[in-house]
Design a protein around this motif. Structure first.
Motif, mmCIF file in Angstrom:
data_model
loop_
_atom_site.group_PDB
_atom_site.id
_atom_site.type_symbol
_atom_site.label_atom_id
_atom_site.label_comp_id
_atom_site.label_asym_id
_atom_site.label_seq_id
_atom_site.Cartn_x
_atom_site.Cartn_y
_atom_site.Cartn_z
ATOM 1 N N ALA A 225 -7.226 -2.419 -7.295
ATOM 2 C CA ALA A 225 -6.682 -3.576 -6.585
ATOM 3 C C ALA A 225 -5.349 -3.210 -5.947
ATOM 4 N N ALA A 226 -5.099 -3.804 -4.788
ATOM 5 C CA ALA A 226 -3.852 -3.573 -4.069
ATOM 6 C C ALA A 226 -2.777 -4.527 -4.568
ATOM 7 N N GLN A 245 -7.871 1.756 4.554
ATOM 8 C CA GLN A 245 -7.722 2.774 3.509
ATOM 9 C C GLN A 245 -8.297 2.280 2.181
ATOM 10 N N MET A 246 -8.088 1.021 1.867
ATOM 11 C CA MET A 246 -8.639 0.450 0.629
ATOM 12 C C MET A 246 -10.171 0.477 0.660
ATOM 13 N N VAL A 259 -7.977 -6.820 -2.493
ATOM 14 C CA VAL A 259 -6.888 -6.516 -1.566
ATOM 15 C C VAL A 259 -6.053 -7.773 -1.343
ATOM 16 N N VAL A 260 -4.796 -7.724 -1.766
ATOM 17 C CA VAL A 260 -3.883 -8.822 -1.479
ATOM 18 C C VAL A 260 -3.667 -8.869 0.029
ATOM 19 N N SER A 261 -3.805 -10.056 0.629
ATOM 20 C CA SER A 261 -3.899 -10.119 2.095
ATOM 21 C C SER A 261 -2.911 -11.075 2.723
ATOM 22 N N ASP A 262 -1.854 -11.442 2.002
ATOM 23 C CA ASP A 262 -0.890 -12.369 2.581
ATOM 24 C C ASP A 262 0.521 -11.794 2.617
#
Length: 459
Positions: A225-226, A245-246, A259-262
């Motif tokens: 997880a990012a 890349q993830m 993937v954290v996206s904010d």
């Protein structure tokens, strides 16, 4: 913090001088009193206490240290009593502990543990251990109960909207609480308690605790997880490359990546990147992308994310009539999650026609740290004293200013009555029906539970 003699409140060192001269044994019990948080609790945590504390005999050095500290601290010290324990009991406390099976769901007001002294010269021991014993039980039991409440809420949502309730449920609430706890020990005990109900965690101390205390080979699982540090290190202008890349680094059959996206603009990431420039790349993967919002309204933001992903990726309508996203995409909401917000989020998704398959939930400090002894109103109270003639006498408190703090009189038994656990006086029940069974006696562990047993009882 390994000296058992000092693992108590200061004033308890004076209690050996306070009991009646005829006292030969004391009995005390632990319960969660009726409260506003839960009507029933998931009992656990006794076994680690037995292994870490009672299984370690006191030593002459412990006695010397305790005597010196008590003298300087200004409280009496029972050197004679502790010397008896060292010389005649090999350093092990002469007590018997009876308990319900761990993992059992117990109504509030029903004793989970009962302690009784076994050496007539040392009746004060039963309540002397209250501090560390109560602490050992209230914390994991409270976390397990909180986690279970979430499980019941999520299960209800799945039963209404999902075709795979049992397959989905174990990974629907993820523990992110390790960094929010007061200590590594709390992370271990609390993280382990959560894993009785679910199998998703990032609290590695919880895995070690479940292995050490209950023999679980591997009690929980996680995924790559990012976090914001890894995504923002690429810079805003390369946000798309960070996401790509993830996808490349963690691709594979059945693999999941979050993937954290904010970090900058969630809606722009959902429409312009995940549902735009990287859409085909997401669909070409063999695994699942889990999009994680981490700010904004904890209910409406993830609902909007699910709706936006549906518009970009589509999906199917299941047999119960609810929309399920394309299997390449899902959402996890970890920010601001509590039993109340989880329930609200589930209701909103259902209102929008989405199955709960589409989302997972996470909790951090709210799961492992934002609880205390009063959450479930835990207490340990003396309930009986045996005199020199061998007769047990009732002991109880009944404060006129707070009837809710009244304690139980007489040694307790717990029986199943009409499919519910109830407390009764020992003298009023057949011993074979008493579910409070001996688990520890005079230095010997009589029962050892496995983690699978806890999970089976809790379920």
């Amino acid at each position: 913090m390994t000296n058992l003699i000092l693992a108590t409140d200061s004033y308890k060192h004076s209690h050996f001088l306070q009991y009646p001269p005829e006292a030969r044994a004391m009995s005390a019990y632990i319960e969660a009193r009726p409260n506003d948080f839960a009507d029933e609790v998931l009992f656990m945590g006794l076994q680690p206490y037995l292994m870490d504390h009672l299984a370690r005999p006191i030593t002459a050095a412990d006695i010397d240290e305790a005597e010196a500290i008590c003298a300087a601290h200004g409280v009496p010290f029972n050197r004679e009593g502790w010397q008896i324990i060292l010389d005649e009991h090999r350093g092990y406390l002469p007590i018997e502990i009876r308990a319900l099976p761990e993992g059992m769901i117990v109504p509030t007001g029903v004793p989970m543990v009962q302690v009784e002294t076994t050496d007539p010269r040392l009746p004060w021991l039963a309540t002397f251990i209250e501090t560390v014993l109560l602490r050992a039980i209230w914390y994991p039991t409270t976390v397990a109960t909180l986690s279970r409440q979430c499980r019941l809420i999520i299960r209800a949502g799945l039963e209404k909207t999902s075709e795979d309730v049992e397959g989905q449920l174990p990974f629907k609430l993820h523990d992110f609480g390790a960094r929010g706890t007061s200590s590594g020990e709390s992370a271990g005990l609390g993280g382990m308690a959560h894993l009785v109900n679910f199998m998703g965690t990032d609290t590695m101390e919880g895995l070690i605790a479940a292995r050490r205390y209950y023999g679980a080979d591997m009690a929980g699982f996680s995924i790559p997880a990012a976090e914001h540090s890894t995504m923002t290190s690429w810079g805003r202008e390369r946000e798309e490359k960070a996401y790509a890349q993830m996808l490349d680094a963690f691709d594979g059959e059945g693999k999941v990546v979050a993937v954290v996206s904010d970090s900058y603009d969630l809606d722009a990431a959902l429409t312009g990147i995940w549902g735009g420039t990287l859409r085909e790349k997401v669909l070409a993967r063999k695994g699942t992308l889990v999009v994680r919002p981490d700010s904004g309204d904890p209910v409406e933001t993830p609902v909007r994310a699910v709706k936006t992903l549906w518009e970009a990726f589509g999906g199917t309508v299941n047999a119960k009539g609810y929309r399920v996203l394309d299997p390449h995409v899902r959402v996890i909401q970890g920010d601001g999650m509590t039993p109340v917000t989880i329930a609200r989020l589930i209701d909103r998704l259902i209102e929008e026609g989405f199955a709960i398959d589409n989302i997972a939930f996470g909790m951090g400090g709210g799961l492992l740290q934002q609880v205390n002894r009063d959450t479930l109103r835990f207490a340990m109270k003396a309930n009986a004293m045996r005199d020199a003639e061998g007769v047990w006498h009732d002991v109880a408190k009944a404060p006129a200013t707070d009837p809710g703090k009244a304690s139980k009189a007489g040694r307790q038994a717990v029986i199943a009555e009409a499919c519910r656990l109830v407390a009764r006086r020992v003298d009023d029940v057949d011993e074979s029906n008493d579910l409070l069974r001996p688990v520890w006696r005079n230095g010997a562990m009589l029962v050892r539970h496995s983690f699978d047993e806890l999970r089976a009882r809790a379920a």
